[in-house]
Write a protein that holds these residues in place. Structure first.
Motif, PDB file in Angstrom:
ATOM      1  N   LYS A   1      -2.685  19.898 -83.001  1.00 54.75           N
ATOM      2  CA  LYS A   1      -2.913  21.303 -82.952  1.00 54.75           C
ATOM      3  C   LYS A   1      -1.690  22.055 -81.806  1.00 54.75           C
ATOM      4  CE  LYS A   1      -7.298  22.603 -84.554  1.00 54.75           C
ATOM      5  NZ  LYS A   1      -8.730  22.988 -84.328  1.00 54.75           N
ATOM      6  N   SER A   2      -1.931  21.669 -80.534  1.00 53.60           N
ATOM      7  CA  SER A   2      -1.029  22.432 -79.447  1.00 53.60           C
ATOM      8  C   SER A   2      -1.406  21.684 -78.139  1.00 53.60           C
ATOM      9  CB  SER A   2      -1.401  23.768 -79.419  1.00 53.60           C
ATOM     10  OG  SER A   2      -2.501  24.129 -78.518  1.00 53.60           O
ATOM     11  N   ILE A   3      -0.436  21.702 -77.105  1.00 56.75           N
ATOM     12  CA  ILE A   3      -0.627  21.037 -75.989  1.00 56.75           C
ATOM     13  C   ILE A   3      -2.123  21.535 -75.245  1.00 56.75           C
ATOM     14  CG2 ILE A   3       0.266  20.989 -73.747  1.00 56.75           C
ATOM     15  CD1 ILE A   3       1.946  19.220 -75.622  1.00 56.75           C
ATOM     16  N   GLU A   4      -2.092  22.780 -75.489  1.00 61.28           N
ATOM     17  CA  GLU A   4      -3.406  23.550 -74.806  1.00 61.28           C
ATOM     18  C   GLU A   4      -4.707  22.925 -75.122  1.00 61.28           C
ATOM     19  OE1 GLU A   4      -0.904  25.383 -76.270  1.00 61.28           O
ATOM     20  OE2 GLU A   4       0.031  25.775 -74.380  1.00 61.28           O
ATOM     21  N   ASN A   5      -4.652  22.553 -76.614  1.00 56.93           N
ATOM     22  CA  ASN A   5      -5.832  21.918 -77.427  1.00 56.93           C
ATOM     23  C   ASN A   5      -5.990  20.634 -76.574  1.00 56.93           C
ATOM     24  OD1 ASN A   5      -7.937  22.113 -79.390  1.00 56.93           O
ATOM     25  ND2 ASN A   5      -6.527  20.476 -80.494  1.00 56.93           N
ATOM     26  N   ILE A   6      -4.818  19.929 -76.579  1.00 56.26           N
ATOM     27  CA  ILE A   6      -5.148  18.488 -76.040  1.00 56.26           C
ATOM     28  C   ILE A   6      -5.642  18.412 -74.585  1.00 56.26           C
ATOM     29  CG2 ILE A   6      -3.930  16.525 -75.467  1.00 56.26           C
ATOM     30  CD1 ILE A   6      -1.723  16.940 -77.760  1.00 56.26           C
ATOM     31  N   ASN A   7      -5.187  19.510 -73.850  1.00 54.65           N
ATOM     32  CA  ASN A   7      -5.519  19.668 -72.193  1.00 54.65           C
ATOM     33  C   ASN A   7      -7.190  20.091 -72.474  1.00 54.65           C
ATOM     34  OD1 ASN A   7      -3.224  19.236 -71.061  1.00 54.65           O
ATOM     35  ND2 ASN A   7      -2.578  21.286 -71.065  1.00 54.65           N
ATOM     36  N   ARG A   8      -7.756  20.685 -73.520  1.00 56.04           N
ATOM     37  CA  ARG A   8      -9.072  21.101 -73.450  1.00 56.04           C
ATOM     38  C   ARG A   8     -10.123  19.981 -73.705  1.00 56.04           C
ATOM     39  NH1 ARG A   8      -7.647  26.604 -75.824  1.00 56.04           N
ATOM     40  NH2 ARG A   8      -7.159  25.225 -77.618  1.00 56.04           N
ATOM     41  N   LEU A   9      -9.383  18.835 -74.637  1.00 57.34           N
ATOM     42  CA  LEU A   9     -10.050  17.837 -75.039  1.00 57.34           C
ATOM     43  C   LEU A   9     -10.761  17.061 -73.725  1.00 57.34           C
ATOM     44  CD1 LEU A   9      -7.903  16.343 -77.658  1.00 57.34           C
ATOM     45  CD2 LEU A   9     -10.082  17.705 -78.138  1.00 57.34           C
ATOM     46  N   THR A  10     -12.103  16.643 -73.854  1.00 59.02           N
ATOM     47  CA  THR A  10     -12.716  15.620 -72.704  1.00 59.02           C
ATOM     48  C   THR A  10     -12.494  14.552 -73.264  1.00 59.02           C
ATOM     49  OG1 THR A  10     -14.743  16.128 -74.002  1.00 59.02           O
ATOM     50  CG2 THR A  10     -14.227  17.569 -72.223  1.00 59.02           C
ATOM     51  N   LEU A  11     -11.384  13.628 -72.633  1.00 58.03           N
ATOM     52  CA  LEU A  11     -11.198  12.323 -72.944  1.00 58.03           C
ATOM     53  C   LEU A  11     -11.717  11.387 -72.047  1.00 58.03           C
ATOM     54  CD1 LEU A  11      -7.503  12.771 -74.347  1.00 58.03           C
ATOM     55  CD2 LEU A  11      -9.642  12.686 -75.637  1.00 58.03           C
ATOM     56  N   GLU A  12     -12.009  10.307 -72.122  1.00 51.73           N
ATOM     57  CA  GLU A  12     -12.312   9.197 -71.330  1.00 51.73           C
ATOM     58  C   GLU A  12     -11.388   8.843 -70.493  1.00 51.73           C
ATOM     59  OE1 GLU A  12     -15.499   7.700 -71.091  1.00 51.73           O
ATOM     60  OE2 GLU A  12     -16.166   9.350 -72.545  1.00 51.73           O
ATOM     61  N   GLU A  13     -10.197   8.642 -70.722  1.00 50.88           N
ATOM     62  CA  GLU A  13      -9.356   8.298 -69.690  1.00 50.88           C
ATOM     63  C   GLU A  13      -7.811   9.241 -69.991  1.00 50.88           C
ATOM     64  OE1 GLU A  13      -8.359   4.109 -69.467  1.00 50.88           O
ATOM     65  OE2 GLU A  13     -10.447   3.482 -70.141  1.00 50.88           O
ATOM     66  N   ASP A  14      -7.063   9.110 -69.007  1.00 53.34           N
ATOM     67  CA  ASP A  14      -5.912   9.982 -69.003  1.00 53.34           C
ATOM     68  C   ASP A  14      -4.847   9.224 -70.014  1.00 53.34           C
ATOM     69  OD1 ASP A  14      -6.649  11.847 -67.107  1.00 53.34           O
ATOM     70  OD2 ASP A  14      -6.023  10.918 -65.388  1.00 53.34           O
ATOM     71  N   GLU A  15      -4.992   8.107 -70.100  1.00 56.87           N
ATOM     72  CA  GLU A  15      -3.842   7.246 -71.109  1.00 56.87           C
ATOM     73  C   GLU A  15      -4.067   7.859 -72.541  1.00 56.87           C
ATOM     74  OE1 GLU A  15      -4.609   3.113 -70.903  1.00 56.87           O
ATOM     75  OE2 GLU A  15      -4.232   3.023 -68.808  1.00 56.87           O
ATOM     76  N   ASP A  16      -5.424   8.127 -72.866  1.00 55.41           N
ATOM     77  CA  ASP A  16      -5.619   8.819 -74.101  1.00 55.41           C
ATOM     78  C   ASP A  16      -5.018   9.910 -74.144  1.00 55.41           C
ATOM     79  OD1 ASP A  16      -7.114   6.542 -74.876  1.00 55.41           O
ATOM     80  OD2 ASP A  16      -9.147   7.499 -74.368  1.00 55.41           O
ATOM     81  N   ARG A  17      -4.969  10.840 -73.206  1.00 55.54           N
ATOM     82  CA  ARG A  17      -4.243  11.800 -73.027  1.00 55.54           C
ATOM     83  C   ARG A  17      -2.980  12.040 -73.242  1.00 55.54           C
ATOM     84  NH1 ARG A  17      -7.065  16.429 -72.036  1.00 55.54           N
ATOM     85  NH2 ARG A  17      -8.534  15.515 -70.463  1.00 55.54           N
ATOM     86  N   THR A  18      -2.243  10.960 -72.482  1.00 55.20           N
ATOM     87  CA  THR A  18      -0.936  10.714 -72.586  1.00 55.20           C
ATOM     88  C   THR A  18      -0.292  10.299 -74.074  1.00 55.20           C
ATOM     89  OG1 THR A  18      -1.020   9.969 -70.251  1.00 55.20           O
ATOM     90  CG2 THR A  18       1.113   9.425 -71.419  1.00 55.20           C
ATOM     91  N   ASP A  19      -1.146   9.448 -74.572  1.00 52.53           N
ATOM     92  CA  ASP A  19      -0.962   9.109 -75.736  1.00 52.53           C
ATOM     93  C   ASP A  19      -0.992  10.161 -76.885  1.00 52.53           C
ATOM     94  OD1 ASP A  19      -0.731   6.396 -75.250  1.00 52.53           O
ATOM     95  OD2 ASP A  19      -2.736   5.808 -75.758  1.00 52.53           O
ATOM     96  N   LEU A  20      -1.925  11.086 -76.725  1.00 55.52           N
ATOM     97  CA  LEU A  20      -1.818  12.339 -77.513  1.00 55.52           C
ATOM     98  C   LEU A  20      -0.547  13.161 -77.413  1.00 55.52           C
ATOM     99  CD1 LEU A  20      -5.747  13.389 -77.781  1.00 55.52           C
ATOM    100  CD2 LEU A  20      -4.239  12.579 -79.490  1.00 55.52           C
ATOM    101  N   TYR A  21      -0.153  13.351 -76.079  1.00 58.00           N
ATOM    102  CA  TYR A  21       1.023  14.230 -75.654  1.00 58.00           C
ATOM    103  C   TYR A  21       2.161  13.529 -76.465  1.00 58.00           C
ATOM    104  CZ  TYR A  21      -1.300  16.547 -72.002  1.00 58.00           C
ATOM    105  OH  TYR A  21      -2.146  17.399 -71.210  1.00 58.00           O
ATOM    106  N   GLU A  22       2.333  12.033 -76.297  1.00 61.25           N
ATOM    107  CA  GLU A  22       3.490  11.339 -77.122  1.00 61.25           C
ATOM    108  C   GLU A  22       3.309  11.609 -78.555  1.00 61.25           C
ATOM    109  OE1 GLU A  22       3.423   7.249 -75.636  1.00 61.25           O
ATOM    110  OE2 GLU A  22       3.717   8.045 -73.705  1.00 61.25           O
ATOM    111  N   ARG A  23       2.180  11.507 -79.083  1.00 60.03           N
ATOM    112  CA  ARG A  23       2.224  11.561 -80.364  1.00 60.03           C
ATOM    113  C   ARG A  23       2.607  13.312 -80.660  1.00 60.03           C
ATOM    114  NH1 ARG A  23       3.055   9.519 -85.374  1.00 60.03           N
ATOM    115  NH2 ARG A  23       1.935  10.636 -86.880  1.00 60.03           N
ATOM    116  N   TYR A  24       2.008  14.009 -80.174  1.00 57.12           N
ATOM    117  CA  TYR A  24       2.261  15.638 -80.463  1.00 57.12           C
ATOM    118  C   TYR A  24       3.862  15.816 -80.330  1.00 57.12           C
ATOM    119  CZ  TYR A  24       2.199  20.456 -79.887  1.00 57.12           C
ATOM    120  OH  TYR A  24       2.542  21.906 -80.260  1.00 57.12           O
ATOM    121  N   ASN A  25       4.552  15.212 -79.592  1.00 56.52           N
ATOM    122  CA  ASN A  25       6.047  15.528 -79.468  1.00 56.52           C
ATOM    123  C   ASN A  25       6.737  14.640 -80.327  1.00 56.52           C
ATOM    124  OD1 ASN A  25       6.063  17.119 -77.060  1.00 56.52           O
ATOM    125  ND2 ASN A  25       5.708  15.358 -75.481  1.00 56.52           N
ATOM    126  N   GLN A  26       6.380  13.309 -80.794  1.00 59.66           N
ATOM    127  CA  GLN A  26       6.850  12.634 -81.745  1.00 59.66           C
ATOM    128  C   GLN A  26       6.573  13.325 -82.875  1.00 59.66           C
ATOM    129  OE1 GLN A  26       4.772   9.016 -82.543  1.00 59.66           O
ATOM    130  NE2 GLN A  26       6.412   8.233 -83.825  1.00 59.66           N
TER     131      GLN A  26
END
Length: 134
Positions: free
Chosen positions: A73-98
């Motif tokens: 959806k968006s960067i804001e949506n990724i930020n709102r997600l409650t993820l276990e680790e920051d690596e998961d969030r970083t992977d989502l950012y990279e996938r979103y940009n890709q």
């Protein structure tokens, strides 16, 4: 005696009709096969591979649009997600940009995601309005 029985079948109207139908069906199949070969028989393997690669690329982009619309959806949506680790969030950012980069670089690939209930535009990669595109 045996020759008499075959003579009965040989001159039978049913046998003549069945033979005529078989000849007609065989001729029709032959004509269709000939026409198919004339139309598609001269395709080379590279042309068939190009069509296969094109359809794979197209389906990959459709999957990316679905992923972008549903899970990323968006960067804001990724930020709102409650993820276990920051690596998961970083992977989502990279996938979103890709995904965004790939869809932006796609030539002649326009997509529009519209909510059917509200008839509201959800996502698109063009500046044209829905009416202009339709």
């Amino acid at each position: 005696m045996l020759a008499t029985k075959w003579t009965k079948f040989k001159y039978s109207g049913f046998t003549k009709a069945l033979t005529s139908l078989l000849v007609l069906a065989g001729g029709t199949v032959f004509i269709w096969c000939f026409l198919w070969y004339m139309l598609y028989g001269n395709l080379t393997k590279s042309e068939l591979a190009d069509n296969y690669e094109y359809s794979n690329e197209f389906m990959m982009r459709v999957d990316m649009v679905a992923e972008l619309t549903t899970s990323l959806k968006s960067i804001e949506n990724i930020n709102r997600l409650t993820l276990e680790e920051d690596e998961d969030r970083t992977d989502l950012y990279e996938r979103y940009n890709q995904v965004n980069r790939t869809l932006d670089e796609s030539v002649n690939f326009v997509y529009i995601i519209r909510d059917l209930k509200t008839n509201r535009l959800v996502n698109t990669n063009t500046d044209l309005s829905i009416n202009d595109l339709m």
